[in-house]
Write a protein that holds these residues in place. Structure first.
Motif, PDB file in Angstrom:
ATOM      1  N   ASN A  75       0.818  -1.209   0.000  1.00  0.00           N
ATOM      2  CA  ASN A  75       0.000   0.000   0.000  1.00  0.00           C
ATOM      3  C   ASN A  75       0.855   1.264   0.000  1.00  0.00           C
ATOM      4  OD1 ASN A  75      -2.419  -1.428  -0.028  1.00  0.00           O
ATOM      5  ND2 ASN A  75      -2.543  -1.527   2.209  1.00  0.00           N
ATOM      6  N   GLN A  76       1.980   1.201   0.691  1.00  0.00           N
ATOM      7  CA  GLN A  76       2.893   2.345   0.713  1.00  0.00           C
ATOM      8  C   GLN A  76       3.486   2.604  -0.678  1.00  0.00           C
ATOM      9  OE1 GLN A  76       4.418   4.436   3.442  1.00  0.00           O
ATOM     10  NE2 GLN A  76       2.347   4.039   4.138  1.00  0.00           N
ATOM     11  N   TYR A  77       3.921   1.551  -1.332  1.00  0.00           N
ATOM     12  CA  TYR A  77       4.503   1.707  -2.661  1.00  0.00           C
ATOM     13  C   TYR A  77       3.467   2.243  -3.659  1.00  0.00           C
ATOM     14  CZ  TYR A  77       8.052  -1.326  -0.557  1.00  0.00           C
ATOM     15  OH  TYR A  77       8.999  -1.872   0.277  1.00  0.00           O
ATOM     16  N   ILE A  78       2.241   1.744  -3.554  1.00  0.00           N
ATOM     17  CA  ILE A  78       1.170   2.232  -4.433  1.00  0.00           C
ATOM     18  C   ILE A  78       0.908   3.717  -4.171  1.00  0.00           C
ATOM     19  CG2 ILE A  78      -1.284   2.030  -4.985  1.00  0.00           C
ATOM     20  CD1 ILE A  78      -1.045  -0.967  -4.272  1.00  0.00           C
ATOM     21  N   ALA A  79       0.947   4.113  -2.908  1.00  0.00           N
ATOM     22  CA  ALA A  79       0.731   5.519  -2.557  1.00  0.00           C
ATOM     23  C   ALA A  79       1.794   6.405  -3.204  1.00  0.00           C
ATOM     24  CB  ALA A  79       0.751   5.691  -1.039  1.00  0.00           C
ATOM     25  N   GLY A  80       3.040   5.974  -3.148  1.00  0.00           N
ATOM     26  CA  GLY A  80       4.109   6.742  -3.779  1.00  0.00           C
ATOM     27  C   GLY A  80       3.924   6.847  -5.279  1.00  0.00           C
ATOM     28  N   MET A  81       3.503   5.758  -5.903  1.00  0.00           N
ATOM     29  CA  MET A  81       3.240   5.781  -7.344  1.00  0.00           C
ATOM     30  C   MET A  81       2.112   6.747  -7.683  1.00  0.00           C
ATOM     31  SD  MET A  81       3.582   1.722  -8.313  1.00  0.00           S
ATOM     32  CE  MET A  81       3.054   2.046 -10.006  1.00  0.00           C
ATOM     33  N   ILE A  82       1.077   6.765  -6.858  1.00  0.00           N
ATOM     34  CA  ILE A  82      -0.049   7.668  -7.101  1.00  0.00           C
ATOM     35  C   ILE A  82       0.414   9.122  -7.056  1.00  0.00           C
ATOM     36  CG2 ILE A  82      -2.183   8.568  -6.081  1.00  0.00           C
ATOM     37  CD1 ILE A  82      -2.812   5.666  -5.230  1.00  0.00           C
ATOM     38  N   LEU A  83       1.246   9.459  -6.082  1.00  0.00           N
ATOM     39  CA  LEU A  83       1.730  10.830  -5.969  1.00  0.00           C
ATOM     40  C   LEU A  83       2.546  11.235  -7.192  1.00  0.00           C
ATOM     41  CD1 LEU A  83       2.726  10.890  -2.193  1.00  0.00           C
ATOM     42  CD2 LEU A  83       0.721  11.937  -3.271  1.00  0.00           C
ATOM     43  N   LEU A  84       3.300  10.307  -7.742  1.00  0.00           N
ATOM     44  CA  LEU A  84       4.019  10.590  -8.988  1.00  0.00           C
ATOM     45  C   LEU A  84       3.037  10.778 -10.147  1.00  0.00           C
ATOM     46  CD1 LEU A  84       6.955   8.021  -8.733  1.00  0.00           C
ATOM     47  CD2 LEU A  84       7.189  10.508  -8.739  1.00  0.00           C
ATOM     48  N   GLY A  85       2.008   9.959 -10.172  1.00  0.00           N
ATOM     49  CA  GLY A  85       1.060   9.994 -11.278  1.00  0.00           C
ATOM     50  C   GLY A  85       0.219  11.243 -11.328  1.00  0.00           C
ATOM     51  N   VAL A  86       0.067  11.931 -10.195  1.00  0.00           N
ATOM     52  CA  VAL A  86      -0.778  13.128 -10.146  1.00  0.00           C
ATOM     53  C   VAL A  86       0.055  14.401 -10.289  1.00  0.00           C
ATOM     54  CG1 VAL A  86      -2.649  14.247  -8.862  1.00  0.00           C
ATOM     55  CG2 VAL A  86      -2.261  11.828  -8.582  1.00  0.00           C
ATOM     56  N   ALA A  87       1.345  14.267 -10.580  1.00  0.00           N
ATOM     57  CA  ALA A  87       2.222  15.438 -10.653  1.00  0.00           C
ATOM     58  C   ALA A  87       2.952  15.481 -11.994  1.00  0.00           C
ATOM     59  CB  ALA A  87       3.230  15.400  -9.501  1.00  0.00           C
ATOM     60  N   PRO A  88       2.346  16.088 -13.019  1.00  0.00           N
ATOM     61  CA  PRO A  88       3.029  16.201 -14.315  1.00  0.00           C
ATOM     62  C   PRO A  88       4.241  17.112 -14.229  1.00  0.00           C
ATOM     63  CG  PRO A  88       1.021  17.497 -14.322  1.00  0.00           C
ATOM     64  CD  PRO A  88       1.010  16.698 -13.049  1.00  0.00           C
ATOM     65  N   CYS A  89       5.186  16.897 -15.110  1.00  0.00           N
ATOM     66  CA  CYS A  89       6.494  17.555 -15.036  1.00  0.00           C
ATOM     67  C   CYS A  89       6.408  19.068 -15.215  1.00  0.00           C
ATOM     68  CB  CYS A  89       7.416  16.969 -16.094  1.00  0.00           C
ATOM     69  SG  CYS A  89       9.113  17.535 -15.944  1.00  0.00           S
ATOM     70  N   THR A  90       7.239  19.768 -14.442  1.00  0.00           N
ATOM     71  CA  THR A  90       7.361  21.219 -14.555  1.00  0.00           C
ATOM     72  C   THR A  90       8.729  21.627 -15.092  1.00  0.00           C
ATOM     73  OG1 THR A  90       5.751  21.784 -12.844  1.00  0.00           O
ATOM     74  CG2 THR A  90       7.513  23.350 -13.198  1.00  0.00           C
ATOM     75  N   ALA A  91       9.775  20.944 -14.682  1.00  0.00           N
ATOM     76  CA  ALA A  91      11.132  21.395 -14.999  1.00  0.00           C
ATOM     77  C   ALA A  91      11.783  20.616 -16.138  1.00  0.00           C
ATOM     78  CB  ALA A  91      11.999  21.305 -13.747  1.00  0.00           C
ATOM     79  N   MET A  92      11.971  19.321 -15.936  1.00  0.00           N
ATOM     80  CA  MET A  92      12.764  18.539 -16.884  1.00  0.00           C
ATOM     81  C   MET A  92      12.145  18.472 -18.275  1.00  0.00           C
ATOM     82  SD  MET A  92      15.586  17.539 -15.531  1.00  0.00           S
ATOM     83  CE  MET A  92      16.119  16.142 -16.515  1.00  0.00           C
ATOM     84  N   VAL A  93      10.843  18.725 -18.374  1.00  0.00           N
ATOM     85  CA  VAL A  93      10.217  18.656 -19.696  1.00  0.00           C
ATOM     86  C   VAL A  93      10.827  19.679 -20.648  1.00  0.00           C
ATOM     87  CG1 VAL A  93       8.358  20.285 -19.210  1.00  0.00           C
ATOM     88  CG2 VAL A  93       8.011  18.501 -20.888  1.00  0.00           C
ATOM     89  N   PHE A  94      11.354  20.788 -20.119  1.00  0.00           N
ATOM     90  CA  PHE A  94      12.028  21.750 -20.986  1.00  0.00           C
ATOM     91  C   PHE A  94      13.286  21.136 -21.599  1.00  0.00           C
ATOM     92  CE2 PHE A  94       9.678  24.688 -18.158  1.00  0.00           C
ATOM     93  CZ  PHE A  94       8.990  25.397 -19.126  1.00  0.00           C
ATOM     94  N   VAL A  95      13.944  20.268 -20.827  1.00  0.00           N
ATOM     95  CA  VAL A  95      15.127  19.578 -21.351  1.00  0.00           C
ATOM     96  C   VAL A  95      14.709  18.591 -22.436  1.00  0.00           C
ATOM     97  CG1 VAL A  95      17.089  18.106 -20.756  1.00  0.00           C
ATOM     98  CG2 VAL A  95      16.253  19.815 -19.116  1.00  0.00           C
ATOM     99  N   TRP A  96      13.668  17.801 -22.153  1.00  0.00           N
ATOM    100  CA  TRP A  96      13.223  16.827 -23.154  1.00  0.00           C
ATOM    101  C   TRP A  96      12.725  17.534 -24.420  1.00  0.00           C
ATOM    102  CZ3 TRP A  96      15.812  13.864 -20.592  1.00  0.00           C
ATOM    103  CH2 TRP A  96      15.589  13.523 -19.262  1.00  0.00           C
ATOM    104  N   SER A  97      12.048  18.647 -24.248  1.00  0.00           N
ATOM    105  CA  SER A  97      11.571  19.409 -25.402  1.00  0.00           C
ATOM    106  C   SER A  97      12.739  19.909 -26.245  1.00  0.00           C
ATOM    107  CB  SER A  97      10.708  20.587 -24.939  1.00  0.00           C
ATOM    108  OG  SER A  97      10.258  21.346 -26.034  1.00  0.00           O
ATOM    109  N   GLN A  98      13.769  20.379 -25.565  1.00  0.00           N
ATOM    110  CA  GLN A  98      14.950  20.871 -26.290  1.00  0.00           C
ATOM    111  C   GLN A  98      15.633  19.746 -27.066  1.00  0.00           C
ATOM    112  OE1 GLN A  98      18.241  22.363 -23.865  1.00  0.00           O
ATOM    113  NE2 GLN A  98      18.428  24.094 -25.248  1.00  0.00           N
ATOM    114  N   LEU A  99      15.711  18.567 -26.453  1.00  0.00           N
ATOM    115  CA  LEU A  99      16.361  17.436 -27.120  1.00  0.00           C
ATOM    116  C   LEU A  99      15.553  16.933 -28.308  1.00  0.00           C
ATOM    117  CD1 LEU A  99      17.616  15.400 -24.014  1.00  0.00           C
ATOM    118  CD2 LEU A  99      18.996  16.757 -25.603  1.00  0.00           C
ATOM    119  N   THR A 100      14.244  17.187 -28.327  1.00  0.00           N
ATOM    120  CA  THR A 100      13.414  16.779 -29.459  1.00  0.00           C
ATOM    121  C   THR A 100      13.166  17.938 -30.429  1.00  0.00           C
ATOM    122  OG1 THR A 100      11.393  17.240 -28.198  1.00  0.00           O
ATOM    123  CG2 THR A 100      12.220  14.972 -28.179  1.00  0.00           C
TER     124      THR A 100
END
Length: 343
Positions: free
Chosen positions: A112-137
């Motif tokens: 249940n703890q591991y699932i909770a951590g996954m949920i928190l990741l799933g509800v938080a779309p990227c703010t910072a690194m996506v600029f790096v991925w966008s630049q690389l593409t």
């Protein structure tokens, strides 16, 4: 492409190995750097991410944001994927693996703890690194900024209700200081700096050439920042990786599947909507990547520093960079297909 960009995957792999070895060899150094944080945002990592983002910000012509706003399909795609699909597929995969496939290896409380951590990741779309991925593409920088900005606004209102619903917590507390500081560091400050530098260079004689020369000169800084960030992230968690390899692997499996699944859903949608590569790649990568600072901060504040939920969010950080690089490669390979279809 220079040697850094051409062999970026190799450099990242070497940085992962070096980070783990260094974290075990000189743990005190990494503990000191890990302690240098404010509002659960590590300031050393923040500086490196800023270095990665700033070169792309100099490519943003703020006047083009209006034109980007007149192309709503890419924005609609990322919003649907981020808020109507991703949190629920993350919950579903977590439940399937930890209460199904891995039930004999992990007790219910830890699962249940591991699932909770996954949920928190799933509800938080990227703010910072996506600029790096966008630049690389070679994504459209103005459109990427628009997508990130709209997602950040929705994040303020939607994170707690969705996460609380999936976690079964009615009074989930959002660390606003972490959220606001992250947006300030990763979007507002580099954007202002990039706009000011761009305007300054364009005012000079042969401004376009000066701007291009400047962008070429600072481009390696972004790659070096990425490599140093990887070293730090894996150095910070070296002991956990070595001491809990099986748990790390078990958490990484559904997270990896989720990442490729969300990218596939987004890319299929982009293909159906006939989006060009410059818009489709960043639109899909935003949902695929995660706002890990927020997820880690919430996991620690709600479940505790040594909790399985906190560990799961950290594993999300560790698997993200190598997987995202593979998705950048795939997106670049598919670029001609998307551009031909968008005509």
């Amino acid at each position: 492409m220079g040697i850094f960009e051409r062999y970026l995957s190799l450099w990242v792999a070497l940085c992962i190995l070096f980070g783990i070895v260094a974290g075990i060899s000189v743990p005190g150094l990494f503990e000191s750097m890990a302690a240098f944080e404010f509002a659960n945002v590590n300031l050393v990592v923040a500086v490196l991410i800023w270095a990665m983002i700033f070169p792309m910000m100099t490519a943003i012509d703020v006047t083009s944001l209006k034109a980007a706003g007149r192309q709503p399909k890419g924005l609609i795609l990322t919003l649907v994927v981020n808020w109507l699909i991703k949190p629920f597929t993350m919950f579903g995969l977590g439940y399937l693996f930890f209460h199904g496939f891995f039930a004999g290896w992990v007790d219910t409380a830890d699962a249940n703890q591991y699932i909770a951590g996954m949920i928190l990741l799933g509800v938080a779309p990227c703010t910072a690194m996506v600029f790096v991925w966008s630049q690389l593409t070679k994504g459209d920088p103005a459109y990427t900024l628009l997508q990130v900005s709209v997602n950040d606004i929705i994040l303020v209102f939607a994170f707690a209700p969705i996460a609380g619903f999936l976690l079964g917590i009615t009074d989930l507390s959002v660390p606003w200081n972490t959220l606001l500081l992250s947006v300030l560091l990763y979007v507002v400050i580099p954007l202002i700096a990039g706009v000011l530098v761009r305007r300054h260079l364009l005012r000079k004689k042969e401004g376009e050439q000066r701007l291009l020369s400047f962008q070429t000169a600072v481009k390696p800084v972004a790659t070096i920042g990425l490599c140093l960030t990887v070293i730090l992230l894996f150095g910070f968690q070296a002991e956990a990786i070595i001491s809990n390899p099986l748990v790390i692997l078990l958490i990484a499996i559904p997270l990896t599947i989720q990442t490729y699944l969300i990218f596939g859903i987004g890319y299929a949608g982009a293909y159906f909507l006939r989006l060009p590569h410059r818009i489709s790649a960043p639109a899909c990568l935003i949902g695929t990547s995660n706002f890990f600072e927020l997820a880690v901060a919430v996991a620690i504040s709600v479940f505790g520093l040594t909790s399985g939920a906190a560990l799961a969010t950290v594993v999300g950080v560790l698997v993200e960079v190598p997987i995202m690089l593979s998705l950048v490669y795939m997106a670049n390979k598919m670029a001609p297909v998307f551009d031909r279809r968008a005509r």
